[in-house]
Enzyme design. Structure first.
Site, short mmCIF file in Angstrom:
data_model
loop_
_atom_site.label_atom_id
_atom_site.label_comp_id
_atom_site.label_asym_id
_atom_site.label_seq_id
_atom_site.Cartn_x
_atom_site.Cartn_y
_atom_site.Cartn_z
N ASN A 35 104.11 -20.65 95.47
CA ASN A 35 103.23 -20.05 94.47
C ASN A 35 103.92 -19.92 93.11
O ASN A 35 103.62 -19.01 92.34
CB ASN A 35 102.76 -18.66 94.92
CG ASN A 35 101.74 -18.74 96.04
OD1 ASN A 35 100.77 -19.50 95.95
ND2 ASN A 35 101.95 -17.99 97.10
N LYS A 84 100.15 -12.18 98.47
CA LYS A 84 99.69 -10.96 97.81
C LYS A 84 98.18 -10.86 97.57
O LYS A 84 97.74 -9.93 96.88
CB LYS A 84 100.42 -10.79 96.48
CG LYS A 84 100.11 -11.89 95.46
CD LYS A 84 100.76 -11.61 94.13
CE LYS A 84 100.37 -12.65 93.09
NZ LYS A 84 100.93 -12.34 91.76
N SER A 124 103.62 -2.07 97.06
CA SER A 124 102.35 -2.08 96.33
C SER A 124 101.65 -0.74 96.48
O SER A 124 101.75 -0.08 97.52
CB SER A 124 101.45 -3.19 96.89
OG SER A 124 100.13 -3.06 96.42
N ALA A 125 100.90 -0.38 95.45
CA ALA A 125 100.09 0.83 95.52
C ALA A 125 98.97 0.71 96.54
O ALA A 125 98.36 1.72 96.92
CB ALA A 125 99.50 1.14 94.15
N TYR A 148 96.81 -7.16 103.80
CA TYR A 148 97.90 -7.21 102.82
C TYR A 148 98.56 -5.85 102.66
O TYR A 148 99.79 -5.73 102.73
CB TYR A 148 97.36 -7.69 101.46
CG TYR A 148 98.33 -7.44 100.33
CD1 TYR A 148 99.51 -8.17 100.25
CD2 TYR A 148 98.07 -6.48 99.36
CE1 TYR A 148 100.42 -7.93 99.22
CE2 TYR A 148 98.97 -6.24 98.34
CZ TYR A 148 100.14 -6.96 98.26
OH TYR A 148 101.03 -6.73 97.25
N LYS A 152 102.53 -4.53 103.69
CA LYS A 152 103.46 -3.84 102.80
C LYS A 152 103.92 -2.51 103.42
O LYS A 152 105.10 -2.14 103.35
CB LYS A 152 102.82 -3.60 101.43
CG LYS A 152 102.69 -4.84 100.58
CD LYS A 152 104.05 -5.41 100.20
CE LYS A 152 103.95 -6.57 99.24
NZ LYS A 152 105.27 -7.13 98.86
N PHE A 177 101.77 -0.80 90.63
CA PHE A 177 100.35 -0.65 90.39
C PHE A 177 99.82 -2.02 89.92
O PHE A 177 99.77 -2.95 90.71
CB PHE A 177 100.07 0.54 89.49
CG PHE A 177 100.04 1.82 90.33
CD1 PHE A 177 98.85 2.46 90.62
CD2 PHE A 177 101.20 2.32 90.92
CE1 PHE A 177 98.81 3.58 91.45
CE2 PHE A 177 101.17 3.43 91.75
CZ PHE A 177 99.97 4.05 92.01
N LEU A 199 92.58 -9.55 87.59
CA LEU A 199 91.68 -9.44 86.45
C LEU A 199 92.24 -10.06 85.18
O LEU A 199 91.56 -10.85 84.51
CB LEU A 199 91.33 -7.96 86.21
CG LEU A 199 90.43 -7.67 85.01
CD1 LEU A 199 89.08 -8.37 85.17
CD2 LEU A 199 90.25 -6.15 84.87
N ARG A 230 91.95 1.19 86.72
CA ARG A 230 93.24 0.87 87.32
C ARG A 230 94.36 1.21 86.36
O ARG A 230 94.16 1.36 85.16
CB ARG A 230 93.32 -0.64 87.68
CG ARG A 230 92.29 -1.10 88.72
CD ARG A 230 92.57 -0.51 90.09
NE ARG A 230 91.61 -0.99 91.08
CZ ARG A 230 90.49 -0.36 91.40
NH1 ARG A 230 90.14 0.76 90.76
NH2 ARG A 230 89.68 -0.84 92.34
N ARG A 290 82.60 -5.23 95.43
CA ARG A 290 83.23 -5.92 96.55
C ARG A 290 83.63 -4.90 97.62
O ARG A 290 84.01 -3.76 97.28
CB ARG A 290 84.46 -6.70 96.09
CG ARG A 290 84.14 -7.84 95.16
CD ARG A 290 85.38 -8.51 94.63
NE ARG A 290 86.19 -7.58 93.84
CZ ARG A 290 87.24 -7.94 93.09
NH1 ARG A 290 87.60 -9.21 93.03
NH2 ARG A 290 87.92 -7.04 92.40
#
Length: 337
Positions: A35, A84, A124-125, A148, A152, A177, A199, A230, A290
């Protein structure tokens, strides 16, 4: 001594490499480039004047890890390598458990066998799940709602157990975050494969004309403008947090810290900031929520300030400015060599 960065050619890893080299540290990237792009190494050299060493390898290959740690005289590891995408993890959970959990296990075993004791882990949060209270503190319960997030959480628990084993590791767990932006040079940045899941790169590709419209999923949340909120953090600030964690990882056996700004930004606020930074109109359309999306999600940044001496310095305007700078200079990502 050298720092190994697994996944070091990726979006976050490349920025950490730059910060470490500029701080006088030696770096070796360990990456399978599934990736990421090898051109990243040349871009890091252009920014810093130094090309990091790089080893092509998979984090699940314990012998490759042992060889790299030994050959480069590594004293610590920053572990970023992993998959991720929340959506992809739902479709392919086995792949996520294999890469994110088994990969972390193999890395910790390789570290124990080579006597490397210090690890900073990219968490990750998403491990928190639905917030009971905001801002999210590190002592909030963990209830991730996606494979996911669960990988974590399990990787955190695995490293915690390794920290108290017969060959103990010193572990700093950093709960990210929403990393965005890029290096101010525009030489390194976020270059996702296919249509972006996140995003900011999606907005960037709409702004550059590669995508026709930005879909905003939900405009009926209980927020100021109905769109999700966010905590966005500039990737250069995030990279600086890793150096701060490296500097104190051996002071306590396991450290768990949020890396966020402590402030929330809605989707529409981010679109408005990007429009101002780029001078481009961002066509939008609203779509249904979603499954699993949360209304508001932002960090308490107090522990990072107290323990790491770290706080985010850049705001949304700088994040959008730098993201647009990367996109306009590299409309095709690292293929624009």
């Amino acid at each position: 001594m050298t720092v190994m960065i697994t996944g070091g050619a990726g979006f976050i890893g490349s920025h950490i490499c730059v910060e470490l080299i500029q701080a006088g540290r030696k770096v070796v990237i360990f990456d399978n480039f599934c990736n990421s792009h090898p051109e990243v190494i040349n871009r890091i050299r252009r920014i810093t004047g130094t090309a990091p060493d790089a080893v092509r390898g998979d984090v699940r290959d314990v012998q490759a890890l042992i060889s790299a740690l030994s050959a480069h005289g590594c004293s610590s590891v920053i572990h970023l390598a992993g998959l991720k995408s929340v959506a992809d993890s739902v479709s392919n959970p086995a792949e996520y458990y294999d890469c994110n959990v088994v990969g972390t296990l193999r890395l910790s075993q390789a570290m124990q066998q080579t006597g490397v004791r210090n690890i900073v882990f990219s968490s990750s949060a998403t491990v928190y799940g639905e917030p009971d209270v905001l801002p999210l503190r590190e002592d909030h319960k963990l209830a991730p709602f996606s494979p996911y997030g669960r990988t974590k959480m399990l990787a955190e628990e695995l490293l915690g157990d390794m920290a108290h084993s017969q060959s103990p590791l010193n572990v700093a767990i950093l709960r990210y975050f929403n990393p965005v932006g890029c290096h101010e040079s525009g030489l390194i940045g976020e270059d996702p494969n296919g249509i972006p899941n996140n995003l900011m790169p999606h907005i960037s590709r709409v702004a550059i004309g590669q995508l026709p419209v930005l879909n905003i999923y939900g405009n009926d949340y209980p927020t100021s403008d109905g769109t999700g909120i966010r905590d966005y953090v500039h990737v250069v600030d995030l990279a600086a947090g890793h150096i701060a964690a490296l500097d104190c990882v051996d002071r306590q056996r396991v450290l768990k810290v949020n890396l966020g700004t402590g402030q929330g930004t809605s989707v529409l606020e981010l679109v408005d900031a990007y429009t101002r930074a780029s001078g481009k109109m961002i066509p939008i359309t609203f779509a249904p929520r979603r499954l699993g999306d949360i209304a508001s999600y932002y960090a308490s940044a107090e522990l990072a300030a107290d323990v790491l001496g770290w706080h985010a310095k850049r705001g949304i305007a700088e994040m959008c400015r730098d993201a647009w700078n990367w996109q306009r200079k590299n409309p095709n990502g690292y293929l624009d060599q």
